[in-house]
Design an enzyme around this catalytic site. Structure first.
Site, PDB file in Angstrom:
ATOM      1  CB  SER A   1     -20.722  93.745  36.358  1.00 29.19           C
ATOM      2  OG  SER A   1     -19.738  94.145  35.412  1.00 29.19           O
TER       3      SER A   1
ATOM      4  NE  ARG B   1     -22.560  92.079  48.718  1.00 24.44           N
ATOM      5  CZ  ARG B   1     -21.602  92.920  48.360  1.00 24.44           C
ATOM      6  NH1 ARG B   1     -20.343  92.569  48.458  1.00 24.44           N
ATOM      7  NH2 ARG B   1     -21.917  94.107  47.898  1.00 24.44           N
TER       8      ARG B   1
ATOM      9  CE1 TYR C   1     -14.706  87.442  39.795  1.00 21.98           C
ATOM     10  CE2 TYR C   1     -15.882  86.641  41.707  1.00 21.98           C
ATOM     11  CZ  TYR C   1     -15.666  87.614  40.759  1.00 21.98           C
ATOM     12  OH  TYR C   1     -16.417  88.765  40.781  1.00 21.98           O
TER      13      TYR C   1
END
Lengths: 645, 666
Positions: free
Chosen positions: A291, A502, A565
């Site tokens: 991020s 997404r 993950y």
């Protein structure tokens, strides 16, 4: 602010960023001058993030407003904007992959509400006395709906989904404040450790916390806003005025100490700015969480963040030398910068992972390193996931992990392929075909089993090449075949654009989320298999009509285990309440993780999303210890975001 | 979790599948072709089948085994290589060597044998389909009931017939004694375990790792008998937990996503070993398994053994069973390859599951009319009119059906016909003369001592009892309520409940009761008796209805042999047992005590002669602390608390209220 009014500036920033991500790093031209005088003359707050974040960022999705995936009228996927490597490119195979994987169709759209409906936002309930005192300090603030909504959420699926649906908000902050260097502040010169400036932002925070205590106002620190644990959600039961403390303007590097290789930085700085500014002086922190474009230094400290290249540089707890934090009890910091101390339990560790419940981190001294001379990507294809994990385990055992080593499972491998941009020449096409033939036909790898590990080496050229050989030799023992730099690099680019994807999914009835854990080596395979299976079953049982995508990757290696993950997405057509379904499945998946020896979180944190498992995770006494710290530091629950405990 | 699995809630209106006769096709087509046909079963997640040798290597190289080898080596001072060699020998002795050619041989031979022995071999095909599905999704463990040597050959035969993966079967080492046959069985998928290896760490490690490796990789379904051995009485035996523990561990440790248990109920209309079992129970030791013994058993081949029903139950997901009962994260803090005693929580879960599975086996046992007739005959040992028997059998059929018995009653046949054809099949046990029906007592040669006569009669009674026992699980709970109502001092509900609870505790080695389910059992019993109009529930009271008399008295009669048998054991321990009674002497001593009583005309219950009942009674008394085992030198002697045993005796006889019995024990 600078970044959006000055387009050439923002372009420059974008190019810089690409340079980091793509790894085309050059030696800084200025060499290593001891004191960087240019810093001082530079205007304050030239960071990427403006006060009005919505001006450059999406209010209801990930990242920059100008960058998004879409299916154009030819049905081809493209990525808009100019900021990324993929920007402006056509991705010819994405549509097929998307439709086949999810049973979705580009004809079935589920568009988002175009703009924020101000009437869906509750009116601010202001503490007038607090506002009066605040005005006197000159600290800027706002109670506009857009500012408040922007800071009422992180990036959990349910949060973004609600924004897209235009749902009514239950509780948002009543106002936003920005600690900032005031106009007229002047540089102060000290000659002890190079250049330093008075920490005015810190003083603003001290004032703010004092006022909050005085007027019993709830403060919620807000850094990059990239939380995925519901940590930024305002507790609906909070009746006091909630003030969101946006640290984005606390974004200066205050000084760089080249003798000790540390930099003293205001904690609101976001990752890309920190890296860019340090690069200008020939340094880097090497801390690159996925991020990093948006997340802040203070946020990293507050959540115990982990960076992609932790094998070389360490995780955040290894990087910080000194933390200054403003709590309702006053300022807490250590008296020196000794690299290690035996002075009782490390007080930094009360703050690392405190998730905004104890105070605001205002300044951090952290380690820096010279920009590495050479960087090289790489990739290895393995016949199956088991072989890949065994190889990573061996690499960890021999302690020769490259700066980054990640193992993607077959689903992600195929996903990565779907994101290949249009190939320009027939020749490249031919070569690609040949490679594929070699791996699947000649070497007998099953295209539905094979997995790929992506690698990133850093250091001086010679050592990188030597290191590379060592790793490839180990890989060969586990049946791995070197698969080139391109594949490796693409893997890392994916990291930055996946969050954008997404949003694309949500335009077409597909919801997606990721979550992570860490587990001992011997548990990794079982954990991955069982969690995937659990997700598939839970989806089926909860009426999800289409086969979900469950995928995982091993993203970090440690001596005693690995970080895993998971990506999880499904087509929600036919479901009455997809978010609820999603949450039930994620809940089940987390239980499965815990039952299989995985941790509650490796680096995302607990927030409010995973609070229920804290007792189980750290024992009653452990929770009691944390509680007693909270009770001492913040008896009136001024930092009332109710995370963690 | 999985929607296809069931949650073991007992549903009185069980829905069951229909049956197909697999012999029918065998009678109409070539056995040779059948034995040689293409056999390509689906496997778990499409794994490639593993050669027996590869399997051995995986086991020998496992961390689990290495750990134990090193441990044993350190303790004994032997070099690890030697221990490793030992392990390899153990494995060699244990491991199966499944070979398709042997399987084909058995397919051929068994087809021939089955066709001569049995009229039908019926299988529920829906169960087979469920199994096929399950095999592909999860490691599967087949848990058949165990009544006959036939069981595991039959299981493999059926799976072969339906093109399903052949199981690997845990078999007792005694089979291996049968030279050639032992090896044949090994090549058809049996692996052999020693009956006891309590202290042998290495053996345990090899064994458990061998089983777990097969399970984890899903190479083949694993099959074993929860009851541990063939039940000689046709009552289900209390389950043994060792293997169940082993096969569940990979799930607890996260090594597999789930394990599915498939209870299989194999019901024989006539058991091959019928009178053999009765003799064994009466103290004639079981013949050592030997090939020649098996050949002698060929005589059996000339007789008609009716039909076999094999019911593959709903797969039970260990994962869904364990939900909320076992916290798997407790396994997180200990290396998984180091053997560890199961945690208490786990142990009680495994125990619970074992009982539930046995109950599921019981539920799907197919009952023939004869078991009803046998139940009636045993309550009328002096014989009864054929017409009365016919009438009562019809009545009992109604009762059984309303208690959800899985009764295989011929459609559209008059009751008289059903009764007579049952008698024909079991003519060795009962015969009609002059319109009266009575038990057949084997005619011994030459002069007979009273003991020999008694012995012969006992064989008939016990053989007959083995049929009655098949229906016990249907009637058990209401029958215990009937007895409790009979013995309780008043009809107050809590007094009856106390009595019921006492009996349940007393008989929990004799019958299968799920641990901790006393209240449910009591409620089920009340529900069933009320449903059939035998009792009515008033506030705080349970009372017999007018028309309930026949039902309750039948139930009292049904359990009478058990009550009496236990009382005889108690009386023996109080009155006759000497101070230094050893465990070994116990059974013959009780037997001769009972023989004396019968010969003196003071006892008419022959079932107490059964060593099974004697063992169960002792186990119950040990459990209730009325008897203690004391180890003196290398002998185990039984120390009797006469007060306690006496009061148990009185309570069983209804002479002492339950409450006091409990006090006396304390």
């Amino acid at each position: 602010m600078a970044s959006n009014s000055n387009s050439s500036e923002s372009q420059r920033i974008a190019q810089q960023r690409l340079r980091i991500i793509a790894g085309h790093l050059q030696k800084h031209k200025d060499g290593d001058s001891g004191i960087i005088a240019t810093e001082c003359k530079a205007e304050a707050n030239k960071g990427t993030v403006p006060r009005k974040r919505q001006e450059i960022m999406k209010w209801n999705g990930w990242g920059y407003g100008d960058s998004k995936f879409l299916f154009n009228n030819k049905g081809q996927a493209e990525f808009t904007g100019k900021r990324y490597r993929l920007s402006g490119m056509i991705l010819p195979s994405l549509q097929d992959w998307f439709e086949n994987t999810f049973g979705a169709s580009v004809k079935h759209k589920s568009p988002a509400t175009p703009a924020l409906n101000a009437s869906a936002v509750p009116l601010p309930s202001l503490n007038e006395a607090f506002v009066e005192d605040l005005k006197a300090t000159g600290i800027p603030f706002s109670h506009e709906a857009e500012d408040r909504v922007f800071r009422a959420h992180g990036h959990c699926l349910h949060e973004i989904f609600a924004l897209r649906q235009g749902k009514k908000f239950e509780r948002v902050p009543d106002m936003v404040v920005w600690p900032i260097t005031q106009p007229g502040d002047q540089c102060e010169w000290t000659w002890e450790l190079g250049l330093a400036r008075a920490p005015y932002c810190h003083n603003d925070v001290v004032k703010l916390v004092e006022l909050a205590c005085k007027h019993n106002v709830c403060l919620i620190p807000y850094g990059g806003g990239t939380s995925v644990t519901s940590a930024l959600e305002c507790p609906p039961e909070e009746t006091r005025c909630i003030v969101s403390l946006d640290t984005s303007q606390m974004n200066r590097i205050l000084w760089i100490d080249e003798k000790n290789l540390v930099a003293h930085v205001e904690a609101g700085i976001i990752g890309q700015d920190l890296e860019r500014l340090l690069n200008e002086s020939g340094y880097c922190t090497g801390h690159e969480p996925d991020s990093m474009e948006f997340s802040s230094l203070g946020g990293w400290v507050a959540t115990r963040a982990s960076g992609m290249k932790k094998n070389v540089y360490g995780n955040i707890e290894d990087l910080v030398i000194h933390i200054k934090v403003v709590t309702p009890r006053g300022v807490m910091e250590k008296s020196c910068q000794g690299p290690r101390m035996s002075t009782g339990p490390d007080i930094h560790h009360f703050i690392l992972g405190s998730e905004g419940t104890l105070g605001v981190v205002t300044e951090v001294t952290m380690k820096i390193r010279p920009i590495p001379e050479y960087q090289k990507y790489g990739s290895v294809v393995f016949p199956n996931f088991e072989a890949g994990v065994s190889c990573l385990r061996e690499v960890a055992k021999q302690r020769c992990a490259p700066a980054s080593i990640r193992l993607m499972d077959n689903e992600q491998f195929q996903f990565g392929h779907a994101l290949k941009p249009q190939v320009s020449s027939i020749f490249t096409n031919f070569v690609e075909g040949l490679k594929k033939f070699y791996i699947t036909k000649f070497k007998g790898f099953d295209p539905h089993q094979l997995v790929v590990a992506t690698l990133l080496f850093e250091g001086d050229r010679e050592r990188v090449l030597q290191h590379e050989k060592q790793v490839y030799d180990i890989a060969a023992k586990f049946g791995g075949l070197a698969a080139g730099e391109d594949n490796g690099q693409r893997g890392y680019i994916l990291t930055f654009v996946i969050a954008y994807l997404r949003d694309l999914g949500m335009d077409y009835y597909v919801v997606a989320e990721s979550f992570e854990t860490s587990a001992p080596w011997d548990r990794v395979l079982d954990l991955c298999r069982n969690v995937k299976e659990r997700i598939n079953r839970e989806c089926k049982e909860r009426g999800v009509q289409f086969q979900p995508l469950t995928s995982c990757r091993v993203t970090q290696t440690y001596d005693a285990g690995a970080c895993v993950y998971f990506y999880f997405a499904f087509n929600y057509r036919g479901l009455a309440d997809p978010v609820h379904t999603y949450e039930q499945v994620e809940h089940a998946a987390r239980e499965e993780i815990l039952a299989n020896g995985g941790s509650l979180s490796h680096h995302h944190g607990v927030g409010k999303l995973r609070k229920e498992w804290m007792k189980e995770s750290i024992s009653n006494v452990g929770v009691g210890m944390l509680k007693s710290v909270k009770d001492y530091v913040d008896p009136d629950n001024i930092f009332g975001n109710r995370n963690l405990l | 979790m999985a929607s296809k699995t069931i949650y073991l809630q007992r549903d009185p209106m069980l829905k069951r599948d229909g049956f197909e006769d697999i012999l029918e096709e065998r009678r109409n087509s070539s056995d040779l072709k059948y034995a040689l046909r293409c056999y390509a079963p689906v496997l778990y997640k499409g794994v490639t089948p593993c050669k027996a040798n590869m399997l051995k290597n995986i086991v020998l190289q496992s961390d689990q085994l290495h750990y134990v080898i090193n441990q044993v080596s350190q303790e004994s001072g032997e070099a690890p290589d030697i221990i490793q060699e030992e392990a390899s020998v153990i494995l060699e002795e244990m491991a199966h060597r499944l070979q398709i050619s042997t399987v084909r041989f058995f397919a051929f031979a068994l087809s021939k044998a089955f066709k001569t022995l049995f009229q039908h071999v019926c299988v529920n095909e829906e169960g087979i389909q469920r199994l096929q599905q399950t095999i592909q999704e999860h490691p599967v463990v087949l848990l058949p009931s165990h009544r006959s040597y036939m069981d595991f050959l039959l299981m493999s035969y059926i799976l072969y017939t339906y093109d399903l993966a052949l199981p690997v079967i845990a078999a007792g080492m005694d089979f291996m004694g049968m030279k050639f046959v032992g090896e044949m069985l090994r090549m058809s998928g049996a692996f052999f375990i020693r009956r006891s290896f309590g202290g042998d760490k290495l053996y345990w490690a090899v064994f458990s790792e061998y089983v777990k490796t097969m399970l984890r990789n899903g190479f083949a379904p694993i099959e074993f008998f929860l009851e541990g051995t063939r039940s000689r009485t046709c009552k289900s035996l209390t389950p043994k937990l060792g293997l169940l523990n082993i096969i569940m561990e990979p799930f607890f440790k996260g090594e597999v996503f789930d394990v599915n248990l498939v209870p299989v109920s194999i019901s024989y209309e006539r058991i091959l070993e019928e009178s053999l079992y009765a003799r064994e129970l009466l103290g004639v030791p079981k013949p050592k398994e030997s090939t020649s013994g098996l050949l002698k058993a060929r005589r059996i081949l000339s007789e008609d053994y009716g039909s076999i029903h094999v019911y593959f139950g709903q797969p039970v997901s260990v994962r869904s069973l364990a939900q909320g009962k076992v916290n798997r994260s407790k396994y997180n803090l200990f290396p998984r390859h180091i053997p560890r005693k199961p945690m208490e929580e786990t142990q009680s879960f495994v125990n619970d599951t074992a009982y539930r599975i046995v109950r599921l086996q019981e539920d799907n046992m197919v009952l023939k009319p004869w078991v009803l007739m046998a139940s009636l005959l045993l309550q009328n040992l002096e014989g009864l009119e054929l017409s009365v028997l016919t009438e009562q059998t019809l009545w009992l059929r109604g009762l059984a059906l309303s208690y959800a018995a899985f009764l295989d009653w011929p459609d559209h046949a008059p009751t008289a016909k059903v009764v007579s054809s049952s008698l024909a099949l079991h003519r060795g046990l009962a015969c009609v003369s002059g319109g009266r029906i009575s038990l057949v007592v084997g005619e011994p040669m030459g002069p007979v001592t009273p003991e020999e006569a008694l012995f012969n009669r006992a064989v008939s009674v016990l053989s007959c009892a083995s049929y009655r026992n098949q229906v016990l699980h249907v009637f058990l709970r209401p029958a215990m309520l009937a007895v409790a109502m009979h013995t309780a001092a008043s009809s107050k509900k809590d007094e009856v409940y106390n009595c019921f609870s006492f009996l349940r505790n007393m008989f929990s080695n004799e019958f299968i009761f799920c641990p901790g389910d006393t209240v449910q059992d009591f409620e089920e019993a009340c529900y069933l008796l009320v449903k059939t109009g035998a009792v009515q529930m008033l506030q705080h009271k349970i009372e017999m209805t007018e028309r309930g008399q026949p039902t309750l008295s039948f139930f009292n009669g049904l359990l009478e042999p058990f009550l009496q048998g236990y009382q005889v054991v108690c009386r023996y321990l109080c009155e006759e047992a000497s101070e230094g009674l050893t465990e070994k002497q116990y059974i013959p001593a009780v037997r001769s005590f009972a023989v004396k009583l019968i010969l003196a005309g003071n006892l008419r219950c022959y079932e107490v002669l059964s060593s099974d009942m004697q063992k169960n009674a002792l186990a119950a008394l040990l459990r209730m602390d009325a008897v203690r085992k004391v180890k003196v030198a290398d002998q185990v002697t039984l120390k009797v608390n006469k007060m306690a045993v006496n009061s148990i005796d009185d309570t069983l006889g209804g002479k002492l209220p339950t409450q006091k019995a409990v006090l006396a024990r304390l």
